[in-house]
Design a protein around this motif. Structure first.
Motif, PDB file in Angstrom:
ATOM      1  N   LEU A  74       1.009  -1.148   0.027  1.00 31.27           N
ATOM      2  CA  LEU A  74      -0.222  -0.013  -0.026  1.00 31.27           C
ATOM      3  C   LEU A  74       0.851   1.117  -0.054  1.00 31.27           C
ATOM      4  O   LEU A  74       1.794   1.218   0.766  1.00 31.27           O
ATOM      5  CB  LEU A  74      -0.929  -0.001   1.078  1.00 31.27           C
ATOM      6  N   LEU A  75       0.480   2.398  -0.771  1.00 30.18           N
ATOM      7  CA  LEU A  75       1.276   3.608  -0.849  1.00 30.18           C
ATOM      8  C   LEU A  75       0.196   4.557  -0.909  1.00 30.18           C
ATOM      9  O   LEU A  75      -0.520   4.620  -1.877  1.00 30.18           O
ATOM     10  CB  LEU A  75       2.129   3.210  -2.027  1.00 30.18           C
ATOM     11  N   ALA A  76       0.577   5.705  -0.022  1.00 37.20           N
ATOM     12  CA  ALA A  76      -0.537   6.693  -0.147  1.00 37.20           C
ATOM     13  C   ALA A  76       0.441   7.716  -0.703  1.00 37.20           C
ATOM     14  O   ALA A  76       1.694   8.390  -0.468  1.00 37.20           O
ATOM     15  CB  ALA A  76      -0.814   7.311   1.415  1.00 37.20           C
ATOM     16  N   VAL A  77      -0.230   8.568  -1.583  1.00 36.27           N
ATOM     17  CA  VAL A  77       0.333   9.607  -2.293  1.00 36.27           C
ATOM     18  C   VAL A  77      -0.505  10.650  -2.546  1.00 36.27           C
ATOM     19  O   VAL A  77      -1.824  10.674  -2.574  1.00 36.27           O
ATOM     20  CB  VAL A  77       0.624   9.322  -3.846  1.00 36.27           C
ATOM     21  N   SER A  78      -0.194  11.975  -2.491  1.00 35.93           N
ATOM     22  CA  SER A  78      -0.861  13.177  -2.618  1.00 35.93           C
ATOM     23  C   SER A  78      -1.701  13.278  -3.810  1.00 35.93           C
ATOM     24  O   SER A  78      -1.089  12.595  -4.786  1.00 35.93           O
ATOM     25  CB  SER A  78      -0.083  14.455  -2.368  1.00 35.93           C
ATOM     26  N   GLU A  79      -2.702  13.934  -4.172  1.00 34.47           N
ATOM     27  CA  GLU A  79      -3.378  14.139  -5.334  1.00 34.47           C
ATOM     28  C   GLU A  79      -2.576  14.790  -6.424  1.00 34.47           C
ATOM     29  O   GLU A  79      -2.381  14.409  -7.651  1.00 34.47           O
ATOM     30  CB  GLU A  79      -4.616  15.054  -5.308  1.00 34.47           C
ATOM     31  N   LYS A  80      -1.521  15.893  -5.832  1.00 35.69           N
ATOM     32  CA  LYS A  80      -0.575  16.403  -6.752  1.00 35.69           C
ATOM     33  C   LYS A  80       0.605  15.551  -7.279  1.00 35.69           C
ATOM     34  O   LYS A  80       0.596  15.407  -8.537  1.00 35.69           O
ATOM     35  CB  LYS A  80       0.166  17.558  -6.128  1.00 35.69           C
ATOM     36  N   GLN A  81       0.971  14.548  -6.466  1.00 32.51           N
ATOM     37  CA  GLN A  81       1.892  13.490  -6.832  1.00 32.51           C
ATOM     38  C   GLN A  81       1.266  12.467  -7.840  1.00 32.51           C
ATOM     39  O   GLN A  81       1.843  12.062  -8.983  1.00 32.51           O
ATOM     40  CB  GLN A  81       2.615  12.599  -5.634  1.00 32.51           C
ATOM     41  N   PHE A  82      -0.088  12.122  -7.492  1.00 36.60           N
ATOM     42  CA  PHE A  82      -0.965  11.314  -8.395  1.00 36.60           C
ATOM     43  C   PHE A  82      -0.985  11.807  -9.812  1.00 36.60           C
ATOM     44  O   PHE A  82      -0.736  11.323 -10.830  1.00 36.60           O
ATOM     45  CB  PHE A  82      -2.064  10.876  -7.882  1.00 36.60           C
ATOM     46  N   ASP A  83      -1.426  13.064  -9.786  1.00 38.61           N
ATOM     47  CA  ASP A  83      -1.545  13.791 -10.981  1.00 38.61           C
ATOM     48  C   ASP A  83      -0.219  14.068 -11.926  1.00 38.61           C
ATOM     49  O   ASP A  83      -0.487  14.444 -13.224  1.00 38.61           O
ATOM     50  CB  ASP A  83      -2.267  15.247 -10.823  1.00 38.61           C
ATOM     51  N   ASP A  84       0.915  14.190 -11.245  1.00 37.00           N
ATOM     52  CA  ASP A  84       2.155  14.327 -11.812  1.00 37.00           C
ATOM     53  C   ASP A  84       2.557  12.831 -12.583  1.00 37.00           C
ATOM     54  O   ASP A  84       3.699  12.851 -13.034  1.00 37.00           O
ATOM     55  CB  ASP A  84       3.244  14.759 -11.065  1.00 37.00           C
ATOM     56  N   MET A  85       2.035  11.952 -12.308  1.00 35.84           N
ATOM     57  CA  MET A  85       2.334  10.538 -12.931  1.00 35.84           C
ATOM     58  C   MET A  85       2.308  10.689 -14.417  1.00 35.84           C
ATOM     59  O   MET A  85       1.405  11.286 -15.150  1.00 35.84           O
ATOM     60  CB  MET A  85       1.194   9.488 -12.567  1.00 35.84           C
ATOM     61  N   GLN A  86       3.327  10.129 -14.743  1.00 33.71           N
ATOM     62  CA  GLN A  86       3.678  10.073 -16.511  1.00 33.71           C
ATOM     63  C   GLN A  86       3.303   9.032 -17.129  1.00 33.71           C
ATOM     64  O   GLN A  86       3.772   7.721 -16.600  1.00 33.71           O
ATOM     65  CB  GLN A  86       5.004  10.742 -16.587  1.00 33.71           C
ATOM     66  N   ILE A  87       2.435   8.966 -18.083  1.00 27.54           N
ATOM     67  CA  ILE A  87       2.243   7.646 -18.976  1.00 27.54           C
ATOM     68  C   ILE A  87       3.084   7.553 -19.996  1.00 27.54           C
ATOM     69  O   ILE A  87       3.144   8.500 -20.915  1.00 27.54           O
ATOM     70  CB  ILE A  87       0.810   7.600 -19.230  1.00 27.54           C
ATOM     71  N   LEU A  88       4.064   6.532 -19.921  1.00 30.09           N
ATOM     72  CA  LEU A  88       4.963   6.382 -20.979  1.00 30.09           C
ATOM     73  C   LEU A  88       4.291   5.640 -22.260  1.00 30.09           C
ATOM     74  O   LEU A  88       4.643   6.059 -23.468  1.00 30.09           O
ATOM     75  CB  LEU A  88       6.195   5.797 -20.587  1.00 30.09           C
ATOM     76  N   VAL A  89       3.470   4.706 -22.151  1.00 26.47           N
ATOM     77  CA  VAL A  89       2.805   3.872 -23.221  1.00 26.47           C
ATOM     78  C   VAL A  89       1.484   3.851 -22.929  1.00 26.47           C
ATOM     79  O   VAL A  89       0.998   3.375 -21.456  1.00 26.47           O
ATOM     80  CB  VAL A  89       3.688   2.706 -23.368  1.00 26.47           C
ATOM     81  N   GLY A  90       0.611   4.134 -23.531  1.00 26.68           N
ATOM     82  CA  GLY A  90      -0.858   3.914 -23.136  1.00 26.68           C
ATOM     83  C   GLY A  90      -1.310   5.422 -22.920  1.00 26.68           C
ATOM     84  O   GLY A  90      -0.933   6.218 -23.287  1.00 26.68           O
TER      85      GLY A  90
END
Length: 107
Positions: A74-90
């Motif tokens: 389990l990993l808790a991340v802030s909304e900002k961190q989640f929104d900053d996720m980069q999708i490399l393929v897809g």
């Protein structure tokens, strides 16, 4: 520091060799969904939580259904961190686009 609206990610790698393994996988996955988790990728689910302490509630709920083997994190991340996720393929799923960072969405 107090965070508002976080995402609790559940990442798992469970064996699927025996019928018992498969049954425990199905039970665990159904409990994730019953507790409001949504699939981000295969074996990666997430849900919105108001803060880290609220994540403990879901940790305790999932601990009742842990399989005997495998790995679950389990990993808790802030909304900002989640929104900053980069999708490399897809691309983002329809669910991610629709919900975004909102807790409730009328469809």
């Amino acid at each position: 520091m107090k965070y508002q609206n976080m995402r609790l990610l559940c990442m798992f790698d469970l064996p699927m060799e025996t019928t018992v393994d498969k049954r425990q996988y199905r039970i665990f996955r159904k409990e994730l969904i019953r507790n409001g988790f949504v699939m981000l990728q295969y074996s990666v689910y997430y849900r919105t939580i108001p803060n880290r302490s609220a994540g403990k509630k879901y940790k305790n709920a999932l601990q009742k259904f842990l399989p005997n083997n495998g790995e679950i994190r389990l990993l808790a991340v802030s909304e900002k961190q989640f929104d900053d996720m980069q999708i490399l393929v897809g691309q983002k799923s329809h669910q991610e686009i629709l919900v975004g960072n909102k807790k409730l969405v009328a469809i």
